[in-house]
Design a protein around this motif. Structure first.
Motif, PDB file in Angstrom:
ATOM      1  N   LEU A 142       0.832  -1.203   0.000  1.00  0.00           N
ATOM      2  CA  LEU A 142       0.000   0.000   0.000  1.00  0.00           C
ATOM      3  C   LEU A 142       0.863   1.248   0.000  1.00  0.00           C
ATOM      4  O   LEU A 142       0.626   2.189  -0.774  1.00  0.00           O
ATOM      5  N   ALA A 143       1.880   1.274   0.888  1.00  0.00           N
ATOM      6  CA  ALA A 143       2.721   2.462   0.997  1.00  0.00           C
ATOM      7  C   ALA A 143       3.459   2.741  -0.311  1.00  0.00           C
ATOM      8  O   ALA A 143       3.533   3.894  -0.761  1.00  0.00           O
ATOM      9  N   PHE A 144       4.002   1.711  -0.956  1.00  0.00           N
ATOM     10  CA  PHE A 144       4.756   1.924  -2.188  1.00  0.00           C
ATOM     11  C   PHE A 144       3.849   2.374  -3.328  1.00  0.00           C
ATOM     12  O   PHE A 144       4.154   3.349  -4.036  1.00  0.00           O
ATOM     13  N   VAL A 145       2.736   1.672  -3.532  1.00  0.00           N
ATOM     14  CA  VAL A 145       1.863   1.992  -4.671  1.00  0.00           C
ATOM     15  C   VAL A 145       1.257   3.385  -4.513  1.00  0.00           C
ATOM     16  O   VAL A 145       1.111   4.122  -5.503  1.00  0.00           O
ATOM     17  N   GLU A 146       0.912   3.778  -3.321  1.00  0.00           N
ATOM     18  CA  GLU A 146       0.390   5.132  -3.112  1.00  0.00           C
ATOM     19  C   GLU A 146       1.406   6.186  -3.539  1.00  0.00           C
ATOM     20  O   GLU A 146       1.046   7.214  -4.129  1.00  0.00           O
ATOM     21  N   LYS A 147       2.672   5.962  -3.230  1.00  0.00           N
ATOM     22  CA  LYS A 147       3.708   6.958  -3.494  1.00  0.00           C
ATOM     23  C   LYS A 147       4.241   6.879  -4.919  1.00  0.00           C
ATOM     24  O   LYS A 147       4.400   7.908  -5.585  1.00  0.00           O
ATOM     25  N   TRP A 148       4.498   5.658  -5.406  1.00  0.00           N
ATOM     26  CA  TRP A 148       5.197   5.533  -6.682  1.00  0.00           C
ATOM     27  C   TRP A 148       4.412   4.777  -7.748  1.00  0.00           C
ATOM     28  O   TRP A 148       4.872   4.626  -8.878  1.00  0.00           O
TER      29      TRP A 148
ATOM     30  N   ALA B  10       7.848   3.527   6.465  1.00  0.00           N
ATOM     31  CA  ALA B  10       7.747   3.539   7.927  1.00  0.00           C
ATOM     32  C   ALA B  10       6.632   4.472   8.392  1.00  0.00           C
ATOM     33  O   ALA B  10       5.833   4.119   9.271  1.00  0.00           O
ATOM     34  N   GLN B  11       6.565   5.658   7.793  1.00  0.00           N
ATOM     35  CA  GLN B  11       5.521   6.619   8.187  1.00  0.00           C
ATOM     36  C   GLN B  11       4.128   6.077   7.869  1.00  0.00           C
ATOM     37  O   GLN B  11       3.204   6.175   8.687  1.00  0.00           O
ATOM     38  N   ARG B  12       3.998   5.451   6.700  1.00  0.00           N
ATOM     39  CA  ARG B  12       2.672   5.002   6.276  1.00  0.00           C
ATOM     40  C   ARG B  12       2.198   3.785   7.072  1.00  0.00           C
ATOM     41  O   ARG B  12       1.025   3.729   7.485  1.00  0.00           O
ATOM     42  N   VAL B  13       3.069   2.825   7.309  1.00  0.00           N
ATOM     43  CA  VAL B  13       2.618   1.631   8.027  1.00  0.00           C
ATOM     44  C   VAL B  13       2.290   1.955   9.481  1.00  0.00           C
ATOM     45  O   VAL B  13       1.439   1.295  10.102  1.00  0.00           O
ATOM     46  N   LYS B  14       2.926   2.969  10.030  1.00  0.00           N
ATOM     47  CA  LYS B  14       2.573   3.388  11.389  1.00  0.00           C
ATOM     48  C   LYS B  14       1.170   3.984  11.420  1.00  0.00           C
ATOM     49  O   LYS B  14       0.426   3.809  12.386  1.00  0.00           O
ATOM     50  N   GLN B  15       0.805   4.676  10.350  1.00  0.00           N
ATOM     51  CA  GLN B  15      -0.562   5.184  10.267  1.00  0.00           C
ATOM     52  C   GLN B  15      -1.569   4.041  10.193  1.00  0.00           C
ATOM     53  O   GLN B  15      -2.691   4.153  10.709  1.00  0.00           O
ATOM     54  N   LEU B  16      -1.179   2.943   9.563  1.00  0.00           N
ATOM     55  CA  LEU B  16      -2.098   1.812   9.410  1.00  0.00           C
ATOM     56  C   LEU B  16      -2.294   1.043  10.712  1.00  0.00           C
ATOM     57  O   LEU B  16      -3.334   0.406  10.891  1.00  0.00           O
ATOM     58  N   GLY B  17      -1.299   1.080  11.615  1.00  0.00           N
ATOM     59  CA  GLY B  17      -1.495   0.364  12.878  1.00  0.00           C
ATOM     60  C   GLY B  17      -0.244  -0.147  13.554  1.00  0.00           C
ATOM     61  O   GLY B  17      -0.323  -0.706  14.644  1.00  0.00           O
TER      62      GLY B  17
ATOM     63  N   GLY C 252       0.934  -3.037  29.235  1.00  0.00           N
ATOM     64  CA  GLY C 252       2.117  -3.809  28.876  1.00  0.00           C
ATOM     65  C   GLY C 252       2.157  -4.264  27.434  1.00  0.00           C
ATOM     66  O   GLY C 252       3.087  -4.973  27.045  1.00  0.00           O
ATOM     67  N   GLU C 253       1.163  -3.878  26.627  1.00  0.00           N
ATOM     68  CA  GLU C 253       1.187  -4.226  25.205  1.00  0.00           C
ATOM     69  C   GLU C 253       2.422  -3.613  24.556  1.00  0.00           C
ATOM     70  O   GLU C 253       2.695  -2.416  24.698  1.00  0.00           O
ATOM     71  N   LYS C 254       3.186  -4.429  23.827  1.00  0.00           N
ATOM     72  CA  LYS C 254       4.389  -3.939  23.157  1.00  0.00           C
ATOM     73  C   LYS C 254       4.016  -3.110  21.918  1.00  0.00           C
ATOM     74  O   LYS C 254       3.015  -3.380  21.258  1.00  0.00           O
ATOM     75  N   THR C 255       4.850  -2.118  21.624  1.00  0.00           N
ATOM     76  CA  THR C 255       4.576  -1.250  20.475  1.00  0.00           C
ATOM     77  C   THR C 255       5.375  -1.628  19.237  1.00  0.00           C
ATOM     78  O   THR C 255       5.059  -1.191  18.137  1.00  0.00           O
ATOM     79  N   GLY C 256       6.420  -2.440  19.406  1.00  0.00           N
ATOM     80  CA  GLY C 256       7.177  -2.878  18.240  1.00  0.00           C
ATOM     81  C   GLY C 256       8.100  -1.808  17.695  1.00  0.00           C
ATOM     82  O   GLY C 256       8.298  -0.748  18.298  1.00  0.00           O
ATOM     83  N   ASP C 257       8.625  -2.072  16.489  1.00  0.00           N
ATOM     84  CA  ASP C 257       9.574  -1.141  15.886  1.00  0.00           C
ATOM     85  C   ASP C 257       9.530  -1.278  14.365  1.00  0.00           C
ATOM     86  O   ASP C 257       9.573  -2.389  13.833  1.00  0.00           O
ATOM     87  N   VAL C 258       9.396  -0.150  13.696  1.00  0.00           N
ATOM     88  CA  VAL C 258       9.497  -0.096  12.235  1.00  0.00           C
ATOM     89  C   VAL C 258      10.629   0.879  11.919  1.00  0.00           C
ATOM     90  O   VAL C 258      10.447   2.093  11.959  1.00  0.00           O
ATOM     91  N   PRO C 259      11.832   0.384  11.626  1.00  0.00           N
ATOM     92  CA  PRO C 259      12.991   1.267  11.451  1.00  0.00           C
ATOM     93  C   PRO C 259      12.941   2.032  10.136  1.00  0.00           C
ATOM     94  O   PRO C 259      12.243   1.652   9.193  1.00  0.00           O
ATOM     95  N   SER C 260      13.680   3.090  10.093  1.00  0.00           N
ATOM     96  CA  SER C 260      13.785   3.907   8.875  1.00  0.00           C
ATOM     97  C   SER C 260      15.074   4.710   8.942  1.00  0.00           C
ATOM     98  O   SER C 260      15.722   4.803   9.989  1.00  0.00           O
TER      99      SER C 260
ATOM    100  N   GLN D 139     -10.300   6.600  13.222  1.00  0.00           N
ATOM    101  CA  GLN D 139      -9.373   7.530  12.593  1.00  0.00           C
ATOM    102  C   GLN D 139      -9.322   7.263  11.093  1.00  0.00           C
ATOM    103  O   GLN D 139      -9.143   6.123  10.661  1.00  0.00           O
ATOM    104  N   ASP D 140      -9.468   8.318  10.308  1.00  0.00           N
ATOM    105  CA  ASP D 140      -9.400   8.193   8.851  1.00  0.00           C
ATOM    106  C   ASP D 140      -7.959   8.401   8.400  1.00  0.00           C
ATOM    107  O   ASP D 140      -7.420   9.504   8.475  1.00  0.00           O
ATOM    108  N   VAL D 141      -7.311   7.328   7.936  1.00  0.00           N
ATOM    109  CA  VAL D 141      -5.928   7.425   7.453  1.00  0.00           C
ATOM    110  C   VAL D 141      -5.867   7.083   5.966  1.00  0.00           C
ATOM    111  O   VAL D 141      -4.848   6.634   5.451  1.00  0.00           O
ATOM    112  N   SER D 142      -6.974   7.326   5.269  1.00  0.00           N
ATOM    113  CA  SER D 142      -7.048   6.955   3.848  1.00  0.00           C
ATOM    114  C   SER D 142      -6.307   7.914   2.942  1.00  0.00           C
ATOM    115  O   SER D 142      -6.094   7.611   1.759  1.00  0.00           O
TER     116      SER D 142
END
Length: 641
Positions: free
Chosen positions: A332-338, A397-404, A415-423, A492-495
């Motif tokens: 989704l992130a790639f096709v939206e941008k490029w 990284a920015q887009r997938v964080k918007q998705l969840g 105690g829910e972990k938030t994970g990591d999406v590096p960039s 939240q609308d992240v469309s």
């Protein structure tokens, strides 16, 4: 006449004796009894608040309370001790063998001699202890879980407040305090407010009168969004995965696994309501909440389990390498941008001085973004990331964080972990020694490898956001508190104002289970020839530390999917840590969850039996049967009390 005289004389003597005794008590010993009367005193006792009950959305009782009775000793002589010791079940090491009285505990204020005295012994014990000022049968509230291990990681467990909690957090000794799961996260909701009972006690410690000053307040009851039938199906699917995992191990000549390490989360994507949340290995909350523990060996083993086995760990909210189930979001992130692009899905991809491999050792033909999802074609993602290797990481990284990803999902679990999406940008602003982003990192990131860490709950949230065209609905496990339905959480609308790319990704996910596409990775189990409800999804096989050290049978196995197509009302994510391939145990477990949701019977190959009509209502015969089993278990637990 003589008889009358003798009778009169006898009565006179008797009245004289009574008179002398009355004079002796009221006049001669007046001061002594006055002192004893004044020595009576009042003491306040805690009236334990009942903790709020927890039920599933279909009414199955998961957590409730019972009154337990303990034998308390405060020092001094005790009569009839042998009989009291036998009825209370006092352990020999607490009684100095055959000694006629308990040992000297003068260094303690009071000692608990026996916990959870059997109900059938209480009437006799009350008689024996009624005249024993140094013994007390004291009631306390105990937390019990009638369904045993059902939803254990979600519920958590309670224990009595320890000294530090009493001193630092204002609890009273004996209060029940949540230690994990919802019992911990909803402590203020469930705990209630203790009351006060005032007791007049004689100088010898014997109660004279009792009155309730403050009855206290029961904790608020909680109704979950969990469906008991789907929860049982999820836990069963986890248990049944072990043979398939070990068959895969055998192919690689690896030792078999002794247990399943995995998780399943299922939800209604229309609302974000979690319908099932299961983690394996699991435990029985009664091991920890009941005193003495009904299974002290299992309790000790659970607490001492290694970090890999981690019995007490809820894997739904722990982070792992996701592999290909991360691809819907990066697509989704790639096709939206490029934009979309078509490339050959070759067995390997050359970039720089390295070679990046596909899962297939043969060409899968030309693929666009949709077929890249359906075939899980790594080269499409490698080539996409290679076009803009540094910018790619920041955009994705920015887009997938918007998705969840990269933040809590909304679950009411502390105690829910938030994970990591590096960039690249994240590296620059981090405390890492090496802050340089290498182009190869973007290629790894594109397929959910490298330093990407996500939770199964986040995968469910992101997939829900994609199928809802960019409307992100936070996850929840709470339906009611205190009898009131909780309002829905804000959507939240992240469309970004467009839905075409979301529909493209949805189409690729639906092609994964279609028999029209030769290399579709889930059609062998969820294709139209094998399952009557059309679904969409994505397999995921993720390398990790163990798989890189040993072999491919140690990869993480994922599957994420939803259905029915056209009007999705059910979404599931299955995960097996070091479980092998996503098209194996991950897909099998998800298929079983789909079957449970739509009342489909499967054969021994996990294909649907022919001529079945899926159920469409919220309840089904299966739900009713499982609820009946749950009520039976609840009744048996209550009878055992």
């Amino acid at each position: 006449m003589n008889r009358i005289r003798w009778l009169a004389l006898g009565m006179s003597v008797a009245l004289g004796v009574f008179g002398v005794r009355l004079y002796n008590l009221q006049v001669v010993h007046h001061a002594q009894f006055a002192v004893q009367s004044e020595s009576n005193y009042q003491k306040d006792e805690v009236v334990r608040a009942l903790r709020g009950e927890i039920r599933t959305s279909d009414g199955v009782l998961l957590a409730t309370n019972r009154l337990a009775v303990d034998l308390i000793y405060t020092g001094g002589e005790v009569g009839s001790w042998d009989k009291i010791r036998y009825l209370a079940g006092v352990q020999p090491d607490q009684t100095q063998g055959d000694a006629p009285r308990p040992p000297d505990f003068s260094h303690e204020r009071e000692v608990v001699l026996a916990r959870n005295i059997k109900a059938e012994n209480l009437p006799a014990l009350y008689e024996y202890t009624a005249l024993q000022p140094n013994l007390e049968l004291r009631e306390r509230v105990e937390r019990i879980y009638p369904q045993g291990k059902l939803a254990a990681h979600l519920l958590g467990y309670t224990a009595e407040a320890d000294e530090s909690e009493v001193e630092d957090e204002g609890y009273t000794l004996g209060d029940l305090v949540g230690k994990s799961g919802l019992e911990y996260s909803l402590q203020q909701t469930l705990m209630g407010k203790n009351g006060v009972r005032r007791v007049e006690v004689t100088a010898t410690g014997r109660p004279q009168s009792t009155r309730t000053v403050d009855p206290g307040q029961k904790g608020r009851d909680v109704v979950l969004t969990i469906d008991s039938a789907l929860q049982r199906a999820a836990e069963q699917a986890l248990r049944e995965a072990l043979p398939e995992i070990n068959r895969n191990r055998a192919k690689y000549h690896s030792p078999p696994e002794p247990l399943v390490r995995g998780a399943i989360i299922a939800l209604d994507p229309r609302t974000g309501a979690v319908l099932a949340m299961a983690s394996s290995p699991t435990f029985d909350p009664n091991w920890f909440s009941r005193t003495p523990s009904p299974d002290p060996k299992a309790k000790a083993a659970a607490l001492l389990s290694s970090s890999l086995d981690a019995v007490m760990q809820n894997r739904v909210v722990q982070t792992y390498d996701p592999g290909s189930v991360f691809k819907p979001s990066t697509t989704l992130a790639f096709v939206e941008k490029w934009g979309n692009r078509t490339v050959p899905c070759a067995p390997a991809y050359r970039f720089g001085s390295g070679t990046w491999h596909n899962w297939a050792h043969y060409s899968l033909g030309m693929v666009d973004a949709r077929l890249a999802l359906a075939y899980s074609c790594n080269p499409w993602y490698y080539d996409s990331a290679a076009q803009h290797p540094v910018e790619y990481s920041n955009v994705v990284a920015q887009r997938v964080k918007q998705l969840g990803f990269g933040h809590p999902t909304g679950l009411e679990l502390v105690g829910e972990k938030t994970g990591d999406v590096p960039s690249e940008q994240g590296f620059l602003h981090s405390d890492r020694r090496d802050k340089s982003w290498q182009p190869g990192m973007s290629l790894n990131m594109s397929i959910g490898q490298g330093d990407v860490q996500v939770t199964p709950a986040q995968l469910a949230l992101a997939l829900s956001t994609i199928l809802n065209n960019g409307h992100k609905r936070p996850l929840t496990v709470i339906r009611k508190e205190g009898g009131k339905v909780l309002p829905p959480k804000p959507v939240q609308d992240v469309s970004n104002g467009e839905t075409a790319t979301f529909r493209l990704v949805q189409e690729g996910l639906s092609m994964t289970t279609s028999d029209q596409y030769r290399y579709a990775t889930a059609k062998h189990m969820l294709g139209p020839d094998f399952f009557p409800v059309r679904t969409a999804g994505k397999t995921g096989t993720a390398e990790n530390g163990l798989s890189r050290k040993y072999n491919y049978s140690y990869t993480n196995a994922f599957y994420e999917g939803y259905g029915p197509l056209g009007n999705p009302n059910f979404l599931v994510v299955s995960f097996f840590q070091n479980g092998g391939e996503g098209s194996g145990p991950g897909l099998t477990a998800a298929t079983k969850m789909f079957a449970a949701r739509w009342c489909i019977k499967l054969n021994d190959r996990n294909h649907a039996l022919p001529d079945q009509t899926p159920c469409t209502g919220e309840l089904s015969q299966m739900h009713e049967r499982m609820k009946k089993d749950a009520r039976k278990a609840e009744a048996e637990a209550q009878a055992a009390q």
